[in-house]
Design an enzyme around this catalytic site. Structure first.
Site, PDB file in Angstrom:
ATOM      1  N   LYS A 194       0.828  -1.210   0.000  1.00 18.02           N
ATOM      2  CA  LYS A 194       0.000   0.000   0.000  1.00 18.02           C
ATOM      3  C   LYS A 194       0.864   1.262   0.000  1.00 18.02           C
ATOM      4  O   LYS A 194       2.020   1.273   0.460  1.00 18.02           O
ATOM      5  CB  LYS A 194      -0.920   0.003   1.228  1.00 18.02           C
ATOM      6  CG  LYS A 194      -2.041  -1.037   1.178  1.00 18.02           C
ATOM      7  CD  LYS A 194      -3.155  -0.626   0.235  1.00 18.02           C
ATOM      8  CE  LYS A 194      -4.238  -1.678   0.071  1.00 18.02           C
ATOM      9  NZ  LYS A 194      -5.081  -1.844   1.247  1.00 18.02           N
ATOM     10  N   ARG A 228      -4.255 -10.126   3.583  1.00 14.68           N
ATOM     11  CA  ARG A 228      -4.337 -10.207   2.126  1.00 14.68           C
ATOM     12  C   ARG A 228      -3.026  -9.660   1.569  1.00 14.68           C
ATOM     13  O   ARG A 228      -2.709  -8.482   1.776  1.00 14.68           O
ATOM     14  CB  ARG A 228      -5.529  -9.384   1.638  1.00 14.68           C
ATOM     15  CG  ARG A 228      -5.805  -9.454   0.140  1.00 14.68           C
ATOM     16  CD  ARG A 228      -7.075  -8.658  -0.157  1.00 14.68           C
ATOM     17  NE  ARG A 228      -7.503  -8.740  -1.534  1.00 14.68           N
ATOM     18  CZ  ARG A 228      -7.166  -7.869  -2.473  1.00 14.68           C
ATOM     19  NH1 ARG A 228      -6.371  -6.856  -2.191  1.00 14.68           N
ATOM     20  NH2 ARG A 228      -7.610  -7.996  -3.704  1.00 14.68           N
TER      21      ARG A 228
END
Length: 240
Positions: A194, A228
């Site tokens: 991210k 995830r």
């Protein structure tokens, strides 16, 4: 999530099989990008991308398959093709028929917090209390799902790292994972590669493995149920 690197169905299936060999406990398959600024696509196009992958993997792997979508039509077709989990980043709010599809199918659902759309969510997001607001949203979303016939045991929640949050917001959420676990639903976390990791470490996308694994280790310590990730083998090696 592969950023379109395996857009061809054969390549996507091969990648999925490889991830299972590396230790993935489930495969999350999506055909529409949800990164900041991404454009929406039609349900027809999304189905064209995901159905061949799901149908082929369903007959070859034993791990559950998850469909990452906000569209009820896509979820319904994917479940019929072999998926058993609906991962909806809008928490069943974007499509008015999604709640019905999930409830009738008896699928597991992942409810994620997101402020705004892909086009707007990173335009100076603001919260008075990010932890309290995200927790309240997830609790309301889960209770709404239960009220529509989705069993408590089939509901997972996700605070939505990177979805309408600044670097500070994401770090605050990570520090408060116990607050979300205390809500009483299995917690899912998606920190992998991210942008907040890039901002914290001044790292490009391909340089974010160390930051991702740090988040995975922190999540395990906090009691997070599922992470995830893109890089399955390093995460599995760390967790084991």
């Amino acid at each position: 999530s592969d950023g379109g690197a395996h857009a061809d169905p054969k390549a996507a299936v091969a990648h999925g099989l490889r991830l299972v060999e590396e230790g993935a406990d489930l495969l999350d398959i999506g055909g529409e990008s949800s990164r900041p600024g991404a454009s929406m696509i039609s349900a027809t196009e999304e189905l064209k991308r995901v159905l061949p992958v799901i149908s082929r993997l369903a007959g070859r792997v034993r791990v559950p398959l998850s469909i990452d979508t906000t569209k009820a039509e896509v979820a319904q077709e994917a479940l019929a093709a072999g998926a058993s989990i609906v991962n909806d980043i809008s928490a069943l709010r974007e499509d008015s028929q999604m709640m019905r599809v999930v409830s009738r199918s008896r699928a597991t659902v992942i409810l994620m917090h997101r402020r705004g759309s892909a086009q707007t969510m990173q335009r100076a997001p603001r919260y008075r209390n990010v932890i309290g607001e995200v927790a309240a949203f997830l609790m309301q979303a889960a209770q709404r799902a239960e009220a529509h016939g989705i069993a408590h045991a089939r509901i997972f929640i996700d605070p939505g790292l990177g979805f309408g949050k600044t670097l500070t917001h994401n770090l605050q959420l990570l520090r408060a994972l116990d607050r979300f676990i205390a809500l009483g639903y299995p917690l899912v976390l998606g920190p992998s590669r991210k942008s907040f990791i890039g901002a914290a470490l001044h790292a490009q996308v391909h340089e974010r493995l160390a930051g991702t694994l740090a988040c995975v280790a922190w999540a395990q310590r906090a009691g997070v149920h599922m992470v995830r990730v893109h890089d399955v083998k390093p995460a599995v090696d760390l967790l084991h």
